[in-house]
Design a protein around this motif. Structure first.
Motif, PDB file in Angstrom:
ATOM      1  N   ALA A 164     -11.849   2.730   9.167  1.00  0.00           N
ATOM      2  CA  ALA A 164     -10.695   3.222   9.924  1.00  0.00           C
ATOM      3  C   ALA A 164      -9.976   2.081  10.633  1.00  0.00           C
ATOM      4  O   ALA A 164      -8.746   2.022  10.656  1.00  0.00           O
ATOM      5  N   GLY A 165     -10.753   1.159  11.214  1.00  0.00           N
ATOM      6  CA  GLY A 165     -10.144   0.039  11.919  1.00  0.00           C
ATOM      7  C   GLY A 165      -9.350  -0.866  10.993  1.00  0.00           C
ATOM      8  O   GLY A 165      -8.267  -1.353  11.352  1.00  0.00           O
ATOM      9  N   PHE A 166      -9.882  -1.112   9.797  1.00  0.00           N
ATOM     10  CA  PHE A 166      -9.192  -1.948   8.821  1.00  0.00           C
ATOM     11  C   PHE A 166      -7.884  -1.287   8.391  1.00  0.00           C
ATOM     12  O   PHE A 166      -6.835  -1.930   8.292  1.00  0.00           O
ATOM     13  N   VAL A 167      -7.933   0.031   8.146  1.00  0.00           N
ATOM     14  CA  VAL A 167      -6.722   0.756   7.749  1.00  0.00           C
ATOM     15  C   VAL A 167      -5.687   0.713   8.873  1.00  0.00           C
ATOM     16  O   VAL A 167      -4.490   0.503   8.621  1.00  0.00           O
ATOM     17  N   SER A 168      -6.123   0.892  10.116  1.00  0.00           N
ATOM     18  CA  SER A 168      -5.189   0.846  11.244  1.00  0.00           C
ATOM     19  C   SER A 168      -4.474  -0.500  11.304  1.00  0.00           C
ATOM     20  O   SER A 168      -3.255  -0.574  11.505  1.00  0.00           O
ATOM     21  N   GLU A 192     -12.736  -3.809   0.473  1.00  0.00           N
ATOM     22  CA  GLU A 192     -12.142  -4.600  -0.611  1.00  0.00           C
ATOM     23  C   GLU A 192     -11.219  -3.739  -1.467  1.00  0.00           C
ATOM     24  O   GLU A 192     -10.160  -4.204  -1.920  1.00  0.00           O
ATOM     25  N   GLU A 193     -11.592  -2.496  -1.696  1.00  0.00           N
ATOM     26  CA  GLU A 193     -10.738  -1.607  -2.485  1.00  0.00           C
ATOM     27  C   GLU A 193      -9.498  -1.194  -1.690  1.00  0.00           C
ATOM     28  O   GLU A 193      -8.396  -1.059  -2.238  1.00  0.00           O
ATOM     29  N   ILE A 194      -9.676  -0.995  -0.388  1.00  0.00           N
ATOM     30  CA  ILE A 194      -8.527  -0.685   0.472  1.00  0.00           C
ATOM     31  C   ILE A 194      -7.553  -1.863   0.483  1.00  0.00           C
ATOM     32  O   ILE A 194      -6.333  -1.688   0.432  1.00  0.00           O
ATOM     33  N   ALA A 195      -8.102  -3.086   0.529  1.00  0.00           N
ATOM     34  CA  ALA A 195      -7.248  -4.276   0.492  1.00  0.00           C
ATOM     35  C   ALA A 195      -6.434  -4.310  -0.801  1.00  0.00           C
ATOM     36  O   ALA A 195      -5.237  -4.635  -0.794  1.00  0.00           O
ATOM     37  N   HIS A 196      -7.070  -3.978  -1.903  1.00  0.00           N
ATOM     38  CA  HIS A 196      -6.363  -3.939  -3.183  1.00  0.00           C
ATOM     39  C   HIS A 196      -5.211  -2.941  -3.134  1.00  0.00           C
ATOM     40  O   HIS A 196      -4.098  -3.210  -3.612  1.00  0.00           O
ATOM     41  N   THR A 197      -5.450  -1.790  -2.534  1.00  0.00           N
ATOM     42  CA  THR A 197      -4.432  -0.753  -2.455  1.00  0.00           C
ATOM     43  C   THR A 197      -3.220  -1.217  -1.642  1.00  0.00           C
ATOM     44  O   THR A 197      -2.065  -1.049  -2.063  1.00  0.00           O
ATOM     45  N   TYR A 198      -3.463  -1.807  -0.468  1.00  0.00           N
ATOM     46  CA  TYR A 198      -2.348  -2.248   0.378  1.00  0.00           C
ATOM     47  C   TYR A 198      -1.618  -3.448  -0.219  1.00  0.00           C
ATOM     48  O   TYR A 198      -0.425  -3.624  -0.008  1.00  0.00           O
ATOM     49  N   ASN A 199      -2.325  -4.259  -0.972  1.00  0.00           N
ATOM     50  CA  ASN A 199      -1.677  -5.347  -1.694  1.00  0.00           C
ATOM     51  C   ASN A 199      -0.772  -4.782  -2.791  1.00  0.00           C
ATOM     52  O   ASN A 199       0.374  -5.220  -2.963  1.00  0.00           O
ATOM     53  N   HIS A 200      -1.281  -3.807  -3.523  1.00  0.00           N
ATOM     54  CA  HIS A 200      -0.553  -3.233  -4.657  1.00  0.00           C
ATOM     55  C   HIS A 200       0.680  -2.447  -4.217  1.00  0.00           C
ATOM     56  O   HIS A 200       1.761  -2.571  -4.813  1.00  0.00           O
ATOM     57  N   TYR A 205       2.128  -2.296  -0.881  1.00  0.00           N
ATOM     58  CA  TYR A 205       2.995  -2.819   0.177  1.00  0.00           C
ATOM     59  C   TYR A 205       3.262  -4.322   0.114  1.00  0.00           C
ATOM     60  O   TYR A 205       4.030  -4.839   0.917  1.00  0.00           O
ATOM     61  N   GLY A 206       2.633  -5.033  -0.823  1.00  0.00           N
ATOM     62  CA  GLY A 206       2.906  -6.458  -0.949  1.00  0.00           C
ATOM     63  C   GLY A 206       2.257  -7.317   0.121  1.00  0.00           C
ATOM     64  O   GLY A 206       2.719  -8.427   0.382  1.00  0.00           O
ATOM     65  N   LEU A 207       1.166  -6.831   0.727  1.00  0.00           N
ATOM     66  CA  LEU A 207       0.451  -7.639   1.708  1.00  0.00           C
ATOM     67  C   LEU A 207      -0.395  -8.700   1.006  1.00  0.00           C
ATOM     68  O   LEU A 207      -1.096  -8.409   0.027  1.00  0.00           O
ATOM     69  N   SER A 208      -0.324  -9.923   1.488  1.00  0.00           N
ATOM     70  CA  SER A 208      -1.166 -11.009   0.982  1.00  0.00           C
ATOM     71  C   SER A 208      -2.535 -10.877   1.641  1.00  0.00           C
ATOM     72  O   SER A 208      -2.645 -10.947   2.870  1.00  0.00           O
ATOM     73  N   LEU A 209      -3.568 -10.684   0.827  1.00  0.00           N
ATOM     74  CA  LEU A 209      -4.907 -10.417   1.366  1.00  0.00           C
ATOM     75  C   LEU A 209      -5.959 -11.291   0.702  1.00  0.00           C
ATOM     76  O   LEU A 209      -6.015 -11.399  -0.535  1.00  0.00           O
ATOM     77  N   THR A 210      -6.790 -11.909   1.529  1.00  0.00           N
ATOM     78  CA  THR A 210      -7.898 -12.732   1.054  1.00  0.00           C
ATOM     79  C   THR A 210      -9.178 -12.259   1.723  1.00  0.00           C
ATOM     80  O   THR A 210      -9.292 -12.274   2.951  1.00  0.00           O
ATOM     81  N   GLY A 211     -10.129 -11.809   0.932  1.00  0.00           N
ATOM     82  CA  GLY A 211     -11.421 -11.368   1.451  1.00  0.00           C
ATOM     83  C   GLY A 211     -12.447 -12.482   1.355  1.00  0.00           C
ATOM     84  O   GLY A 211     -12.478 -13.230   0.379  1.00  0.00           O
ATOM     85  N   LEU A 212     -13.287 -12.601   2.375  1.00  0.00           N
ATOM     86  CA  LEU A 212     -14.313 -13.641   2.422  1.00  0.00           C
ATOM     87  C   LEU A 212     -15.692 -12.996   2.477  1.00  0.00           C
ATOM     88  O   LEU A 212     -15.999 -12.256   3.421  1.00  0.00           O
ATOM     89  N   PRO A 251       4.997  -8.905  -6.613  1.00  0.00           N
ATOM     90  CA  PRO A 251       3.537  -9.026  -6.510  1.00  0.00           C
ATOM     91  C   PRO A 251       3.129 -10.020  -5.418  1.00  0.00           C
ATOM     92  O   PRO A 251       3.785 -11.038  -5.209  1.00  0.00           O
ATOM     93  N   ALA A 252       2.051  -9.715  -4.743  1.00  0.00           N
ATOM     94  CA  ALA A 252       1.546 -10.567  -3.668  1.00  0.00           C
ATOM     95  C   ALA A 252       0.138 -11.061  -3.996  1.00  0.00           C
ATOM     96  O   ALA A 252      -0.551 -10.513  -4.857  1.00  0.00           O
ATOM     97  N   GLN A 253      -0.255 -12.086  -3.304  1.00  0.00           N
ATOM     98  CA  GLN A 253      -1.547 -12.720  -3.531  1.00  0.00           C
ATOM     99  C   GLN A 253      -2.696 -11.794  -3.122  1.00  0.00           C
ATOM    100  O   GLN A 253      -2.669 -11.168  -2.071  1.00  0.00           O
ATOM    101  N   LEU A 254      -3.736 -11.759  -3.948  1.00  0.00           N
ATOM    102  CA  LEU A 254      -4.949 -11.000  -3.654  1.00  0.00           C
ATOM    103  C   LEU A 254      -6.142 -11.813  -4.129  1.00  0.00           C
ATOM    104  O   LEU A 254      -6.240 -12.134  -5.318  1.00  0.00           O
TER     105      LEU A 254
END
Length: 435
Positions: free
Chosen positions: A199-203, A255-263, A265-272, A346-349
């Motif tokens: 929930a916090g990540f989505v917010s 990680e899957e939520i990050a993929h969704t927001y990248n796809h 909304y065009g957010l650049s997202l890097t997971g570590l 497309p944005a970086q993922l």
């Protein structure tokens, strides 16, 4: 203490030639299946665990007494806004303005300090919960404030607070490190993992997608996503759909939520994916930390072994090496491509392993601590419980090496020596110092 591990080294910004992300980093062909799996999983978790906290911008959720917040999280006013702007002010040419969530945490403190020292603007946010000793978090907060970093006290689920921060500061980057940590605690309080890690990540992502400009986001996943994999070393291309703990499952869902927001909304997202981080100012719930405490007190410590007396080993990674990976990821993060919540192109993922690449048996870690503390440990050997722990972790870091030259340089002996020196100084164990 007035500095971090008597101040870890500060890497400079990485300068590399960037090539189009689509040509080499798009997730492998099974992403559709993983996205479906994650969506179903997240829906299940929300139905069974999630309870929407109060939307009050001044008070964090307090319905769970085991996760109560220890101080009022009030915010606002001219003086408060001035502190926010001052902390986030960029002081170097081509510097970043970075919002660091979980800034009073172990990794958050070190990353915030390193960013500030190199001239970036840094603003922290933390809810100072009591999952572990909050006085340690307050000490980290005081350390950062002496270095010019202001930590806003609040929860990442407080959307009104996050929007206010973005109204005040046009952040270029977000370093998202806030999370409910720990594998075993999920068996006691599963809801806290959903509240923070999902929930916090989505917010946070909701606020970032609507921001103008949209920031590039680097966030902490975990090596735990590799779960029950037996193939080692773990590669970013390996399957990650067999989580062994709820903590791992929430990180995989992230990680899957990050993929969704990248796809969308065009957010650049890097997971570590961090591998067993240790060092000064660390987390008391980590084995190396409470082993040190119990060895000094003469208490027995649990030494787990895998099936058939197998070895339990971890890819222990010193905090300075993790910081280098975090900064390298920020420096090579491309800009988000959305505007007004709409994707333009497309944005970086990306997702990176950050590890030491040298797994060490936990028994060896104990032997090193014995030599450093000059105390013989009372070892209690037992079978690895079914609580989400896995017997072995080993990072393949070739992708991070290729993208920004990442390489861990601190061996366990050296790193533990620095940790023990900090521990004895911070806790003032005069008996241990005298040995």
């Amino acid at each position: 203490m007035s500095h971090l591990d008597h101040t870890p080294s500060t890497p400079g910004k990485f300068k590399i030639d960037k090539s189009p992300y689509y040509s080499r980093t798009r997730w492998h062909s099974s992403v559709a299946k993983l996205t479906l799996w994650s969506s179903l999983f997240v829906t299940f978790l929300f139905l069974f665990f999630y309870r929407s906290p109060s939307s009050s911008s001044n008070n964090p959720p307090s319905s769970d007494p085991s996760r109560r917040y220890l101080a009022s999280a009030t915010w606002g006013g001219a003086a408060w806004e001035k502190r926010v702007r001052t902390s986030a002010r960029i002081r170097s040419r081509n510097g970043f303005s970075v919002l660091v969530t979980g800034a009073a945490g172990f990794v958050g403190t070190h990353v915030s300090s390193a960013l500030k020292r190199r001239g970036d603007g840094v603003l922290g946010i933390d809810n100072f919960n009591d999952y572990y000793d909050p006085t340690l978090k307050r000490a980290r907060q005081a350390l950062l404030e002496r270095g010019g970093v202001f930590i806003v006290e609040g929860d990442i689920n407080d959307v009104a607070l996050l929007k206010k921060l973005f109204d005040i500061v046009p952040f270029t980057h977000v370093m998202h490190l806030a999370a409910q940590a720990g594998v075993r605690y999920a068996m006691q309080n599963p809801g806290s993992y959903v509240h923070s890690n999902i929930a916090g990540f989505v917010s946070l992502l909701e606020v970032c997608k609507d921001a103008d400009p949209q920031p590039a986001i680097v966030w902490a996943s975990s090596s735990s996503v590799y779960g029950l994999n037996t193939k080692v070393p773990f590669s970013e291309k390996d399957r990650t759909d067999q989580p062994a703990s709820l903590y791992a499952a929430t990180k995989k869902a992230g990680e899957e939520i990050a993929h969704t927001y990248n796809h969308i909304y065009g957010l650049s997202l890097t997971g570590l994916r961090f591998f067993t981080v240790y060092g000064p100012w660390g987390r008391p719930d980590m084995a190396y930390f409470f082993f040190t405490k119990d060895i000094l007190k003469g208490k027995s410590i649990p030494i787990f072994e895998a099936a058939n007396h197998g070895t339990v080993a971890r890819d222990f990674t010193y905090i300075d090496d993790i910081v280098k990976g975090c900064l390298g990821s920020l420096d090579t993060a491309e800009k988000s491509t959305g505007s007004g919540g709409k994707k333009k192109r497309p944005a970086q993922l990306r997702v990176f392993n950050l590890g030491n690449t040298s797994p060490v048996p936990v028994t060896d870690l104990v032997s090193i601590l014995e030599r450093l503390l000059k105390v013989k440990a009372k070892r209690n050997v037992m079978k690895l419980p079914r609580n989400g722990d896995v017997p072995y972790t080993h990072a393949n870091i070739s992708y991070a090496q290729k993208e920004f030259g990442y390489k861990a340089t601190t061996d366990l002996q050296t790193g533990l020596k620095k940790f023990v020196r900090w521990y004895l100084s911070y806790y003032g164990d005069k008996k241990a110092v005298a040995r």
